[in-house]
Design an enzyme around this catalytic site. Structure first.
Site, PDB file in Angstrom:
ATOM      1  N   LYS A  35       0.854  -1.188   0.000  1.00  0.00           N
ATOM      2  CA  LYS A  35       0.000   0.000   0.000  1.00  0.00           C
ATOM      3  C   LYS A  35       0.891   1.239   0.000  1.00  0.00           C
ATOM      4  CE  LYS A  35      -1.823   2.670   3.038  1.00  0.00           C
ATOM      5  NZ  LYS A  35      -1.826   3.974   2.308  1.00  0.00           N
ATOM      6  N   GLU A  83       9.247   1.560  11.234  1.00  0.00           N
ATOM      7  CA  GLU A  83      10.308   2.551  11.053  1.00  0.00           C
ATOM      8  C   GLU A  83       9.621   3.900  11.094  1.00  0.00           C
ATOM      9  OE1 GLU A  83      12.634   5.230  10.270  1.00  0.00           O
ATOM     10  OE2 GLU A  83      12.051   4.778   8.207  1.00  0.00           O
ATOM     11  N   CYS A 132      13.496  11.235   7.711  1.00  0.00           N
ATOM     12  CA  CYS A 132      13.370  10.967   9.143  1.00  0.00           C
ATOM     13  C   CYS A 132      14.718  10.939   9.859  1.00  0.00           C
ATOM     14  CB  CYS A 132      12.617   9.652   9.371  1.00  0.00           C
ATOM     15  SG  CYS A 132      13.351   8.230   8.555  1.00  0.00           S
ATOM     16  N   GLU A 181       9.079  16.456  15.586  1.00  0.00           N
ATOM     17  CA  GLU A 181       9.583  16.313  14.227  1.00  0.00           C
ATOM     18  C   GLU A 181       8.821  17.256  13.296  1.00  0.00           C
ATOM     19  OE1 GLU A 181      10.882  12.651  11.356  1.00  0.00           O
ATOM     20  OE2 GLU A 181       8.886  12.543  12.233  1.00  0.00           O
TER      21      GLU A 181
END
Length: 512
Positions: free
Chosen positions: A199, A273, A307, A406
């Site tokens: 997906k 992750e 990231c 973040e």
């Protein structure tokens, strides 16, 4: 519903015969399921929008639950039992063919990803197509590990320890590096004999159709790889589907917590992750020119949409003004523009909603008292496109929101530390995340000591690096499990111990 879908499939096949080019342009109207292009269960579609112009440049179908059912069923058929799909040699050969098929689409894939994500074209190619092909070639030779059986002496007789594929894997890929993050999962899974239902993110779903084209050209058995762009609700349906054996996810920490909870209820293995807020520690003797040479790849990679970016710069107070001025001058000199323009250093971000989110953090930083030394808004002269100026916040207290959450955009914070190396390490570790980081010092031995002391999954000494041959995994809110390296294979195998009284014969080994 089924009758309507069959009628649409029949009509589509007729149209394909009359207009064979319809499946190969920018717009797509079928999903890749069970080794072929199939009409989706609904008429809903997604629109690909250029990050640089805000103009649509492609339409593709949205998968629904019925499509998930069909794809999972196909993946289970292709799995073929405990041995997985194909022999080790067949898997390795198919993976090499897929690498070649992806490379033959290098420009097309890079261009689509640059438009979807805003990644400058050269970086879009290198970090996606190059990485995907490299991952396939790294894991293909390891396919024979699948059949390795380890005979161990036991108190009575022997223990025969066997590796088998974990089964059907639901893979949910993010939008920022749509190919590389997918092949972090797909390459080791294929090598170990697993099958996949993928997906991709709707934000970058158009490039996944080029990947499916390459899969089809590579000649994988039907059902080994299935591709279903879908919204989050359908993604959760895939994750909890009874035909799925394992989940591999890359994305936000919030979404990872949700999927982790779902998998926990099902006792289903999951790799997560997730996000990061990594620190670059500059020690008193930091080689500043070297650090500045690496600053783009270290802290602003992919327009900040990475990231592992080191977005917290921790600098000694004795060199604070010097470093702030140097970082500001470097960032201010970067060209912001169209990702397809070779002169562009920083492109747009992926979508209006993401740009708005980043702008919210820019406002928050100012409200908290951080000082903008460059950037801080939308660049002049770029009225179209989802652009954000590369921004440096100085005088940042480590407790500020911009230093803890973040941002996922072209924004770094600079904070001063007093005194010891231990104080700098403590500041780096004062985070909910633990994904990456770096240290900059003239003393490599001291740098390695700092690296060992920072609680994070990966860490660099005096450079920004990425290695597919070494494991990468997050700690704390940055994730669960490992990707990359030989270690990633462990996520896609399960062990079986067979207690025997006599060692297996050569015929047994060949039948294994």
């Amino acid at each position: 519903m089924r009758v309507q879908q069959d009628q649409r499939q029949e009509l589509h096949l007729k149209e394909q015969k009359e207009h064979p080019a319809m499946s190969h342009g920018t717009d797509r109207d079928t999903l890749y399921i069970d080794g072929d292009w199939r009409i989706p269960a609904t008429d809903r579609t997604f629109t690909a929008v250029s990050a640089a112009t805000e103009e649509p440049f492609g339409v593709f179908p949205e998968a629904d639950r019925a499509d998930v059912d069909a794809a999972v069923a196909a993946a289970r058929r292709a799995l073929g039992g405990v041995r997985g799909w194909g022999s080790a040699e067949e898997r390795a050969a198919a993976m090499e063919r897929l690498a070649l098929a992806l490379e033959s689409r290098t420009e097309a894939l890079g261009t689509v990803i640059a438009q979807e994500v805003g990644t400058p074209l050269e970086r879009a190619i290198e970090a996606n197509v190059g990485a995907a092909a490299g991952l396939l070639r790294f894991y293909a030779p390891l396919a024979d590990v699948m059949y390795a059986e380890d005979l161990r002496p036991a108190g009575v007789g022997h223990s025969l320890v066997r590796r088998e594929p974990v089964g059907v894997v639901a893979m949910i890929a993010p939008w920022n590096y749509p190919l590389s993050t997918l092949f972090f999962k797909l390459a080791p899974a294929l090598a170990m004999g697993c099958t996949a239902v993928i997906k991709p993110s709707p934000t970058t779903g158009l490039d996944s159709f080029l990947v499916a084209d390459a899969v089809h050209e590579a000649g994988f058995p039907p059902g080994v790889i299935n591709v279903l762009p879908a919204e989050r609700e359908v993604g959760e349906y895939l994750v909890t589907h009874p035909g799925v054996d394992k989940v591999a996810f890359t994305g936000s920490t919030a979404a990872g917590r949700r999927l982790g909870a779902l998998c926990g209820e099902l006792l289903r293995p999951v790799t997560l992750e997730l996000g990061g807020k990594s620190a670059a520690i500059l020690l008193e003797d930091a080689p500043l020119p070297l650090f500045l040479d690496h600053l783009l790849g270290l802290s602003f990679n992919n327009n900040g949409q990475t990231c592992t970016n080191n977005t917290r710069l921790l600098v000694p107070r004795s060199r604070y003004d010097e470093i702030v001025d140097a970082v500001t001058a470097t960032v201010a000199g970067w060209t912001v523009g169209d990702p397809l323009d070779p002169s562009t250093v920083i492109g747009p971000v992926a979508g209006a909603a993401h740009r708005d989110r980043i702008e919210g953090y820019l406002r928050k930083g100012r409200e908290e008292g951080a000082r903008v030394t460059t950037g801080g808004g939308r660049p002049a002269g770029l009225d179209r496109g989802f652009y954000i100026e590369p921004t440096v916040f100085a005088d940042v207290d480590p407790a500020m929101v911009v230093a803890r959450e973040e941002i996922f955009g072209p924004v770094v914070t600079i904070s001063a530390y007093d005194g010891s190396v231990e104080g700098a390490v403590a500041m780096a570790n004062d985070s909910d995340y633990g994904l990456a980081g770096s240290v900059w010092t003239a003393d490599e031995a001291l740098g390695r000591q700092v690296a060992r002391a920072v609680d994070t999954g990966t860490f660099s000494v005096n450079h920004a690096n990425f290695d597919i041959g070494a494991p990468m995994g997050g700690r704390k809110d940055s994730g669960l499990g490992l990707e990359l390296g030989r270690e990633a294979i462990e996520a896609y195998i399960q062990y079986k111990t067979i207690f025997v009284t006599e060692p297996p014969t050569d015929d047994d080994a060949r039948a294994a």
